[in-house]
Design an enzyme around this catalytic site. Structure first.
Site, PDB file in Angstrom:
ATOM      1  N   CYS A 245      63.127  27.166  23.808  1.00 44.48           N
ATOM      2  CA  CYS A 245      62.368  27.456  25.021  1.00 44.48           C
ATOM      3  C   CYS A 245      61.799  28.871  24.982  1.00 44.48           C
ATOM      4  O   CYS A 245      62.525  29.845  25.211  1.00 44.48           O
ATOM      5  CB  CYS A 245      63.264  27.277  26.244  1.00 44.48           C
ATOM      6  SG  CYS A 245      62.449  27.706  27.780  1.00 44.48           S
TER       7      CYS A 245
ATOM      8  N   CYS B  50      61.878  30.734  28.384  1.00 45.57           N
ATOM      9  CA  CYS B  50      63.198  31.270  28.762  1.00 45.57           C
ATOM     10  C   CYS B  50      63.552  32.506  27.938  1.00 45.57           C
ATOM     11  O   CYS B  50      64.017  33.496  28.468  1.00 45.57           O
ATOM     12  CB  CYS B  50      64.300  30.233  28.527  1.00 45.57           C
ATOM     13  SG  CYS B  50      63.879  28.566  28.982  1.00 45.57           S
ATOM     14  N   ASP B  51      63.350  32.432  26.631  1.00 47.80           N
ATOM     15  CA  ASP B  51      63.900  33.454  25.738  1.00 47.80           C
ATOM     16  C   ASP B  51      62.871  34.418  25.147  1.00 47.80           C
ATOM     17  O   ASP B  51      63.251  35.437  24.557  1.00 47.80           O
ATOM     18  CB  ASP B  51      64.650  32.769  24.576  1.00 47.80           C
ATOM     19  CG  ASP B  51      65.787  31.895  25.100  1.00 47.80           C
ATOM     20  OD1 ASP B  51      66.361  32.254  26.132  1.00 47.80           O
ATOM     21  OD2 ASP B  51      66.077  30.856  24.479  1.00 47.80           O
TER      22      ASP B  51
END
Ligand code: NAP
Length: 316
Positions: free
Chosen positions: A138, A141-142
């Protein structure tokens, strides 16, 4: 005795939320079950620029939030719960029973499956061990963690291209590794990728391993034409190679294709009378937010007519 709903929707992505909106406006007693956060994959999408009505794009989590608010406004009941099984009915006018993983059960005359799909993994050495230590599925997200660092993206579809562009906002360099000599993803994304000076593309290449002492330090790749192997120093590897449908718990009772996507007709009817499917979990040509929403509307309309028919109140 468990409660009986007219329609139970399993999965709260754009397909399920749209089904919830339509079913609630049709004044069906409807419950939506979602095991995580409503919104599905768009919750981890930075900007969606191909959903009509937003010329400047809209942030994925914001769109998810609006969809949930809109459906709830018309009376959709949302329960944080995971479906673990579906018990079939003996007679048409009896309800299906949905078994929840917390041991509870609920009954519904009709069921809409909108469980979406999950990210695929590569299955190469180091991938599992270094997940969360540089290996990610992701970018939204990261991605920000990799500010100023070099990262690699595996894949050649819309997700890989979109996320490589997103990662290039933070990373020093993004290397896209794709197994073919051209991308599968949308042409407009390809144009942006090729025009981005921070992105390098390695075509005809496959990832063979991810290495590092406790954290990701390098990606091993192999040229599929020459067999030449090399190592790229990267702090992050984003594996963005498509999805597998979340249809496991239904496979015993509903027909799927060879990849596990639920087979449906144009009205979103599955092989099981009274059960409908919509969004990424079903077999279809184009998996987008807009097509998920369209599927959801159709599934809810079909479920509404099914419920009204078995109650003997259908408007013919
Ligand atoms: P996808 O379209 O299935 O593409 C997956 C990519 O990963 C393909 O390029 C595939 O290579 C590659 N791949 C698959 N397995 C691999 C393996 N074992 N090793 C190396 N490479 C592998 O998946 P996606 O990009 O996640 O997109 C999923 C769906 O969501 C698509 O329908 C897409 O259009 C949609 N989507 C849309 C948007 C948007 O419209 N903005 C954004 C994201 C996703 P091959 O090409 O060789 O098969």
């Amino acid at each position: 005795m468990p409660e009986t709903y007219d329609i139970a929707i399993i999965g709260g992505g754009p397909a399920g939320l749209t089904a919830g909106l339509y079913a609630s406006r049709a004044r069906m007693r409807t419950i939506l079950l979602e095991k995580a956060i409503c919104g599905g994959q768009i919750v981890t999408t930075d900007t969606i620029e191909n959903f009509p009505g937003f010329p400047d794009g809209i942030k994925g989590p914001e769109l998810a939030d609006w969809m949930l608010k809109q459906a709830s406004h018309f009376g959709l009941e949302v329960r944080p719960a995971e479906a673990g099984g579906l018990i079939l009915k003996d007679k048409e006018n009896e309800p299906f029973v949905i078994e929840l993983t917390d041991g509870a059960r609920l009954e519904a005359l009709s069921v809409i499956i909108s469980t979406g799909a999950a990210w695929n993994s590569l299955g190469i050495p180091g991938e599992k061990e270094l997940t969360g230590r540089g290996v990610s599925y992701c970018a939204t997200c990261d991605g920000p963690i990799f500010k100023g660092k070099d990262v690699a993206v595996i894949g050649g579809g819309d997700t890989a291209l979109e996320d490589a562009l997103f990662l290039a906002k933070f990373a020093a360099k993004v290397t896209i590794v794709h197994r073919r000599d051209r991308f599968r993803g949308a042409k407009i994304l390809q144009e942006r990728v090729f025009a981005n000076s921070k992105i390098e593309v390695c075509f005809n290449s496959v990832a063979t391993g991810i290495t590092g002492a406790g954290k990701c330090e390098a990606l091993e790749i192999k040229d599929v034409k020459t067999d030449a192997a090399r190592s790229i120093k990267v702090s992050g590897v984003f594996v963005l190679i498509g999805m597998i449908p979340n249809s496991g718990i239904f496979k015993a009772v509903i027909k799927t294709d060879s990849k596990g996507y639920i087979l449906c007709d144009d009205d979103m009817k599955t092989s099981l009378d009274g059960v409908f499917a919509c969004g990424d979990v079903r077999n279809k040509l184009l998996r987008q937010v807009v097509t998920a929403a369209g599927d959801g509307a159709t599934a809810a309309f079909s479920a509404q007519h099914y419920v009204e028919r078995i109650k003997g109140v259908e408007y013919k």
